[in-house]
Design an enzyme around this catalytic site. Structure first.
Site, PDB file in Angstrom:
ATOM      1  N   GLU A   1       0.168  -1.608  -0.115  1.00  0.00           N
ATOM      2  CA  GLU A   1      -0.212  -0.304   0.167  1.00  0.00           C
ATOM      3  C   GLU A   1       1.076   1.014   0.175  1.00  0.00           C
ATOM      4  O   GLU A   1       0.749   2.650   0.462  1.00  0.00           O
ATOM      5  CB  GLU A   1      -0.363   0.144   1.573  1.00  0.00           C
TER       6      GLU A   1
ATOM      7  N   GLU B   1      -5.825  -8.444   0.633  1.00  0.00           N
ATOM      8  CA  GLU B   1      -6.395  -8.072   1.811  1.00  0.00           C
ATOM      9  C   GLU B   1      -8.027  -7.606   1.015  1.00  0.00           C
ATOM     10  O   GLU B   1      -7.950  -7.260   0.104  1.00  0.00           O
ATOM     11  CB  GLU B   1      -5.623  -6.886   2.024  1.00  0.00           C
TER      12      GLU B   1
HETATM   13  C1  BG6 Z   1      -4.805  -2.205   4.876  1.00  0.00           C
HETATM   14  C2  BG6 Z   1      -3.272  -2.470   5.684  1.00  0.00           C
HETATM   15  O1  BG6 Z   1      -4.688  -0.717   4.747  1.00  0.00           O
HETATM   16  O2  BG6 Z   1      -6.119  -2.186   6.394  1.00  0.00           O
HETATM   17  C3  BG6 Z   1      -3.287  -3.033   6.790  1.00  0.00           C
HETATM   18  O3  BG6 Z   1      -2.108  -3.352   4.819  1.00  0.00           O
HETATM   19  C4  BG6 Z   1      -4.191  -2.669   8.052  1.00  0.00           C
HETATM   20  O4  BG6 Z   1      -1.886  -3.251   7.775  1.00  0.00           O
HETATM   21  C5  BG6 Z   1      -5.910  -3.533   6.854  1.00  0.00           C
HETATM   22  O5  BG6 Z   1      -4.571  -3.614   8.780  1.00  0.00           O
HETATM   23  C6  BG6 Z   1      -6.592  -2.742   7.676  1.00  0.00           C
HETATM   24  O6  BG6 Z   1      -7.437  -1.433   8.825  1.00  0.00           O
HETATM   25  P1  BG6 Z   1      -7.009  -1.475  10.055  1.00  0.00           P
HETATM   26  O7  BG6 Z   1      -6.932   0.553  10.390  1.00  0.00           O
HETATM   27  O8  BG6 Z   1      -8.524  -1.824   9.995  1.00  0.00           O
HETATM   28  O9  BG6 Z   1      -6.103  -1.836  10.980  1.00  0.00           O
END
Ligand code: BG6
Length: 468
Positions: free
Chosen positions: A163, A368
């Site tokens: 990211e 993700e």
């Molecule tokens: C992504 C990141 O943007 O979102 C992760 O790569 C992150 O590291 C995930 O944990 C979820 O975001 P958050 O803020 O809910 O932990």
């Protein structure tokens, strides 16, 4: 469609984590602090020091991943375990940890998918200017060389920088430096350029040192909807989709800056210093696939040209906040939202996959996707996370439609396979199929407990994505 294409036989059903959100042991066995360890941390949520203590539980965790049926596991390596000061000596204990983890995965036929860098620059490098300095490119390339040399025979899939677009466009969403000040935009775009060069060099090096491995960028990609069919809204949505998504992918994949993005930077005096040799480096890098993090879509309206374009919505990383003179964030009345206000849009995933494939024609790996929720552990040690089952299953349905559309999708690694610390909302917000029994500050027993979604995902993987 009358018939849907099945998921490929070798589809990488997986799960995802990152080092600093999962491992803990932040200062053990030679590891040095990274910038995330040093962030100004909100007082009411857990920091990253112990996290889910994977460092001491990795065997148990991998056993649970195997029982879940994972074909692949996407995790990141902490630079600060491998080369604690960023540039100097290699720490054997750091290498040993990842050798052990990778060997354990391979024992169960789980394909390791390794992210080289997930937000955690060595703090010592940051003190010397971090990504603002060209010397950090060399430090990164050396670090990746150590990884390719040590793990190149065991790891087939590598991801470069997680990211980069979130780090540059929404730096506050990841964390705030200890002095409380985020870098200005000009600095951020120079850092961005250095990351592009570092990434391109790492891709080239990977191909030289590990001819059988594959490597690709891992950006947060989404589609933007125009709020109305007013042409002004359409232009604003296209502007922001280009700046936020295509400009980053174009540089990583096509090896050149996107024209609209360049005009945007030039017009605002934000253009980084780009050396002639940089253009050659960018051109020579050839990724093998695209890793993509997808959470939600955004809805965009034309800018009003004043400060009202920016609507701060606290704690929300994924909803775009607007940029004065460029676009306004608008509401989408046709989608639901998570408990944290993130738009839930499975069809948006199909659309985004189509756009990415059409534009670059490379295989895509989803690295993700998931739903953050305040999961509750019941007295009988169960977690009934039906909302997670719904969320993931709706996205998988759309993935199959995208495959039927013709998209070459090679795997799905939801965030996160097990509970980890959220970027800035601690353990109140959980994503995993496996519950980690710890509170925000009370570490309890760190027991791993299978959620309802664990059993569902296990069945789904067994059926290669084909549940009734
Ligand atoms: C992504 C990141 O943007 O979102 C992760 O790569 C992150 O590291 C995930 O944990 C979820 O975001 P958050 O803020 O809910 O932990």
């Amino acid at each position: 469609y009358k018939t849907l294409k099945p998921f490929p036989q070798n589809f990488l059903w997986g799960g995802s984590t990152s080092a600093y959100q999962f491992e803990g042991a932040w200062d053990e066995d030679g590891k040095s602090p990274s910038i995330v360890d040093m962030y100004c941390h909100p007082e009411d949520v857990a920091d990253f020091k112990v996290a889910s203590d994977h460092y001491h539980h990795y065997k148990e965790d991998v056993r649970l991943f195997a029982e879940l049926g994972l074909k692949a596991y996407r995790f990141s390596i902490a630079w600060t375990r491998i080369i604690p000061d960023g540039i100097g000596d290699v720490n054997q204990q750091g290498l040993d940890f990842y050798h052990n983890l990778i060997d354990e995965l391979k024992r169960y036929d789980i394909e390791p998918i390794v992210t080289l860098y997930h937000f955690d620059l060595p703090y010592k490098l940051d003190k010397q200017g971090g990504w603002s300095e060209r010397s950090t490119i060399d430090a990164f390339v050396r670090y990746t060389e150590v990884l390719f040399q040590n793990f190149g025979k065991k790891v087939k899939y590598w991801l470069t920088i997680n990211e980069q677009n979130t780090m540059i466009l929404h730096p506050g969403a990841i964390g705030v430096p200890e002095n409380g000040k985020l870098p200005d935009k000009k600095t951020l775009y120079q850092q961005n350029h250095h990351m592009f060069i570092a990434q391109a060099k790492a891709m080239q090096l990977c191909h030289t040192l590990c001819p059988n491995a594959k490597i690709g960028p891992a950006l947060n990609i989404t589609s933007m909807y125009a709020e109305t069919c007013r042409p002004e809204d359409a232009i604003a949505a296209h502007n922001w989709e280009t700046i936020r998504c295509w400009s980053f992918l174009d540089t990583a994949i096509l090896g050149r800056y996107n024209a609209l993005f360049l005009s945007y930077l030039q017009d605002r005096g934000l253009c980084p210093t780009i050396l002639a040799e940089d253009l050659v480096v960018l051109k020579n890098a050839q990724p093998d696939f695209i890793a993509m993090n997808y959470y939600s879509t955004a809805t965009i309206a034309a800018s009003k040209g004043n400060a009202s374009d920016i609507s701060a919505r606290a704690g929300d990383q994924q909803i775009m906040l607007g940029e004065q003179g460029v676009y306004r964030a608008a509401e989408n009345p046709f989608v639901d939202k998570t408990a944290y206000g993130w738009v839930i849009d499975p069809i948006g995933l199909r659309l985004t996959l189509r756009k990415v494939y059409e534009r670059y024609n490379l295989p895509i790996l989803i690295t993700e996707n998931g739903i953050g929720a305040p999961d509750k552990l019941n007295a009988d040690n169960t977690v009934n996370d039906d909302y997670r089952i719904n969320f993931i299953s709706q996205h998988i349905t759309q993935m199959q439609l995208a495959i039927t559309d013709g998209v070459e999708l090679i795997g799905y690694c939801p965030w996160s396979v097990i509970d980890v610390v959220s970027t800035h909302q601690g353990y109140g917000k959980r994503y995993g199929f496996i519950y980690v029994n710890r509170g925000e500050f009370d570490l309890k027993d760190m027991k791993r407990i299978k959620k309802k979604s664990y059993f569902w995902y296990q069945k789904l993987i067994k059926a290669n994505g084909q549940l009734d």
